[in-house]
Design a protein around this motif. Structure first.
Motif, short mmCIF file in Angstrom:
data_model
loop_
_atom_site.label_atom_id
_atom_site.label_comp_id
_atom_site.label_asym_id
_atom_site.label_seq_id
_atom_site.Cartn_x
_atom_site.Cartn_y
_atom_site.Cartn_z
N GLU A 185 0.82 -1.22 0.00
CA GLU A 185 0.00 0.00 0.00
C GLU A 185 0.85 1.27 0.00
N THR A 186 1.99 1.21 0.70
CA THR A 186 2.80 2.43 0.83
C THR A 186 4.01 2.42 -0.09
N LEU A 187 4.13 1.40 -0.93
CA LEU A 187 5.26 1.35 -1.86
C LEU A 187 4.87 1.98 -3.19
N ASP A 188 5.83 2.67 -3.80
CA ASP A 188 5.57 3.25 -5.11
C ASP A 188 5.55 2.18 -6.19
N LYS A 189 6.52 1.28 -6.09
CA LYS A 189 6.69 0.31 -7.16
C LYS A 189 6.74 -1.10 -6.57
N VAL A 190 5.96 -1.98 -7.17
CA VAL A 190 5.99 -3.39 -6.75
C VAL A 190 6.26 -4.21 -8.01
N SER A 191 7.20 -5.13 -7.93
CA SER A 191 7.48 -5.95 -9.11
C SER A 191 6.41 -7.02 -9.28
N GLU A 192 6.28 -7.51 -10.53
CA GLU A 192 5.32 -8.58 -10.78
C GLU A 192 5.65 -9.80 -9.93
N GLU A 193 6.94 -10.08 -9.81
CA GLU A 193 7.38 -11.24 -9.03
C GLU A 193 6.94 -11.11 -7.56
N ALA A 194 7.16 -9.91 -7.00
CA ALA A 194 6.78 -9.69 -5.59
C ALA A 194 5.27 -9.80 -5.44
N TYR A 195 4.53 -9.32 -6.45
CA TYR A 195 3.07 -9.40 -6.39
C TYR A 195 2.59 -10.85 -6.42
N ILE A 196 3.16 -11.63 -7.34
CA ILE A 196 2.76 -13.04 -7.45
C ILE A 196 3.08 -13.78 -6.14
N ASN A 197 4.24 -13.46 -5.57
CA ASN A 197 4.60 -14.10 -4.30
C ASN A 197 3.61 -13.72 -3.19
N MET A 198 3.20 -12.46 -3.19
CA MET A 198 2.24 -12.01 -2.18
C MET A 198 0.92 -12.76 -2.30
N ILE A 199 0.37 -12.86 -3.53
CA ILE A 199 -0.92 -13.54 -3.65
C ILE A 199 -0.77 -15.06 -3.44
N ARG A 200 0.41 -15.57 -3.76
CA ARG A 200 0.65 -16.99 -3.46
C ARG A 200 0.49 -17.22 -1.95
N LEU A 201 1.15 -16.36 -1.16
CA LEU A 201 1.09 -16.51 0.29
C LEU A 201 -0.31 -16.20 0.82
N LYS A 202 -0.85 -15.08 0.39
CA LYS A 202 -2.11 -14.62 0.98
C LYS A 202 -3.30 -15.48 0.54
N THR A 203 -3.29 -15.96 -0.68
CA THR A 203 -4.48 -16.61 -1.23
C THR A 203 -4.28 -18.08 -1.58
N ALA A 204 -3.09 -18.42 -2.12
CA ALA A 204 -2.96 -19.74 -2.76
C ALA A 204 -2.51 -20.87 -1.84
N VAL A 205 -1.72 -20.56 -0.81
CA VAL A 205 -1.18 -21.67 -0.02
C VAL A 205 -2.25 -22.38 0.81
N LEU A 206 -3.32 -21.69 1.16
CA LEU A 206 -4.35 -22.34 1.98
C LEU A 206 -5.11 -23.43 1.20
#
Lengths: 325, 325
Positions: free
Chosen positions: A152-173
């Motif tokens: 939320e507070t970052l200017d730039k997020v890489s695609e890789e970091a984004y995919i890793n975030m949704i993997r953790l937040k949504t996919a691992v469960l």
């Protein structure tokens, strides 16, 4: 929906409905009841049952931990809604709005304990393995939520970091649910890990589809207005790709829109959506989603089981990605 | 402190210090590190080790779940401080003050998962029993916190309801630690339950002593100002008994003080303290504390073990109740 998906979903709802929630003090348990009875598709426990059934396991042995995973999922929603200041959940006021933050914190905590109560009903020979899998998953889901908040507070997020975030937040469960089912059915480490990776890829595809639908979905079909993510300045796959690909003019439009220099939400949505369309992101998001979906299908193919055993799970993931449930 | 108490405390601190806390994302783990390294007497895990050692168990088999109980305890403090709006914890800013509420919620959640991670290190033959005991305890601690919050808005709380609240909020966790230690050492159901009840009674006695110290404690010895509970309108044993026993004049004073008609904190404290003294509560709180302490000692006596085996635990509870640690 095939009869197996229907039958298993009914079994899960029956199990969850039978959990004793009329306990004292009621201030603690009413929000739990409210949260658990507030619909939801029960996709995660369904995956646990399907993972078990594929390998000819007894679904009654996995129903406890499956429900535990679902209770845990609902607990994360209760706490996430406080952190994300989300007033609505499945069309009804979220717990922290209907009651208050303290209630949502404490009732959430007791749900976490209830989740473990049901995880503990795993067959004793697999308890340690399932418990370790559950803990690893819980920790990863918390990490995913933290990355999401950091973004939320970052200017730039890489695609890789984004995919890793949704993997953790949504996919691992869901992945863990599938794996837990397979383990309890006695599948090998290799087979249950393939199923886990299948779940991860379906989960990532699902989230990208979710990002797409928020902008390009049909308002009538989904019963909600599009553009919510844009209004909330949420970093989605589309947002990240747009900033990566935009030319100078497009960049100026994106920056104007997302720094809230454009105050009218309709105008903001249309400005951003325009850039997305110019960059061809409507199509490339679907391609990205399909890329993960194909990876998932390939992993499922590698599992050495007759195709008819895999059919209900194929159907479920197809329905999920095409939003038919 | 006897050498055994010292040795065990050092072992616990060593185990907790070795837990890997430098993980990503650091926004999630720094508050965990801050919280776990912020001192604390490690009384709960110490009880787990003592419960095990009494029955000649191997303390290395109980160190994991003992640390899990301590991590869980610290998690409750992190969330309670948000709910109670407590700015300080062990003389330092509480996590929600140093960072913010969202951080305290999410870092707390991950601590809960870490707690179970260490509970899961119980010897496999006892894992299910320890996990069930832990879950029951967690649920009770949440119930206790809810009752405590409910009491804030109630006019009248009975002594019985108050004792039940502190039993849940404060006493069941050390009781569960003692019992977990005994179970892992192979004690019988009867012996481990006696130890549990011992822990409950010591816990209740401890909390009544805490209430007493807040009003009548020596400011120099304890390094904090007395009367905090009065200023916060907290329902303590003294508060409840005072309202039960007061005559008309005393009742008027209590009502004036606690409805904040008296704004000066010093005046408020002295007004309430006066009533407590008139009613002889300085003495009767100590008697009440001793009543629970005696019950505890009687329960410990019933455990069929040579007296020297019980000595370290007797010493610990004596030190706790007389605030020597």
């Amino acid at each position: 929906m095939s009869s197996k998906l229907k039958e298993f979903t009914e079994r899960i709802n029956q199990y969850i409905d039978e959990i004793e929630l009329v306990r004292q003090p009621e201030e603690l348990y009413l929000p739990v009841q409210y949260c658990l009875s507030n619909g939801g598709k029960r996709v995660r426990p369904l995956m646990a049952l399907l993972g078990c059934d594929m390998f000819d396991g007894n679904i009654e042995e996995v129903i406890g931990p499956a429900a535990g995973m679902e209770i845990f999922h609902n607990f994360t929603l209760m706490h996430d809604d406080i952190m994300d200041e989300a007033p609505l959940r499945r069309g009804k006021p979220s717990v922290y709005k209907k009651w208050n933050s303290n209630t949502a914190i404490l009732s959430g905590d007791v749900m976490f304990a209830m989740a473990i109560e049901h995880i503990a009903k795993s067959p004793s020979s697999h308890l340690k393995t399932i418990l370790d899998l559950f803990n690893k998953t819980v920790i990863e889901v918390c990490e995913g939520q933290q990355y999401d908040m950091n973004f939320e507070t970052l200017d730039k997020v890489s695609e890789e970091a984004y995919i890793n975030m949704i993997r953790l937040k949504t996919a691992v469960l869901p992945a863990a649910c599938l794996k837990a089912g397979a383990i309890i059915a006695g599948a090998s480490e290799k087979e249950s890990s393939l199923l886990y990776e299948f779940g991860e890829n379906v989960g990532i595809a699902f989230q990208i589809m979710d990002d797409w639908l928020d902008i390009f979905g049909d308002e009538e079909t989904f019963g909600k207005k599009t553009g919510g993510d844009i209004v909330a300045n949420k970093k989605t796959w589309l947002y990240i790709k747009a900033f990566e690909m935009a030319n100078e003019n497009q960049l100026r439009d994106l920056r104007n829109a997302f720094t809230n220099r454009i105050f009218n939400p309709e105008e903001k949505i249309s400005m951003v959506k325009n850039v997305y369309l110019q960059l061809g992101l409507e199509k490339s998001a679907i391609e990205k989603m399909e890329e993960y979906n194909k990876k998932a299908i390939k992993l499922l193919d590698e599992i050495k089981l007759p195709d008819k055993k895999k059919k209900p799970l194929r159907e479920l993931s197809h329905n999920l990605l095409h939003r038919k449930i």
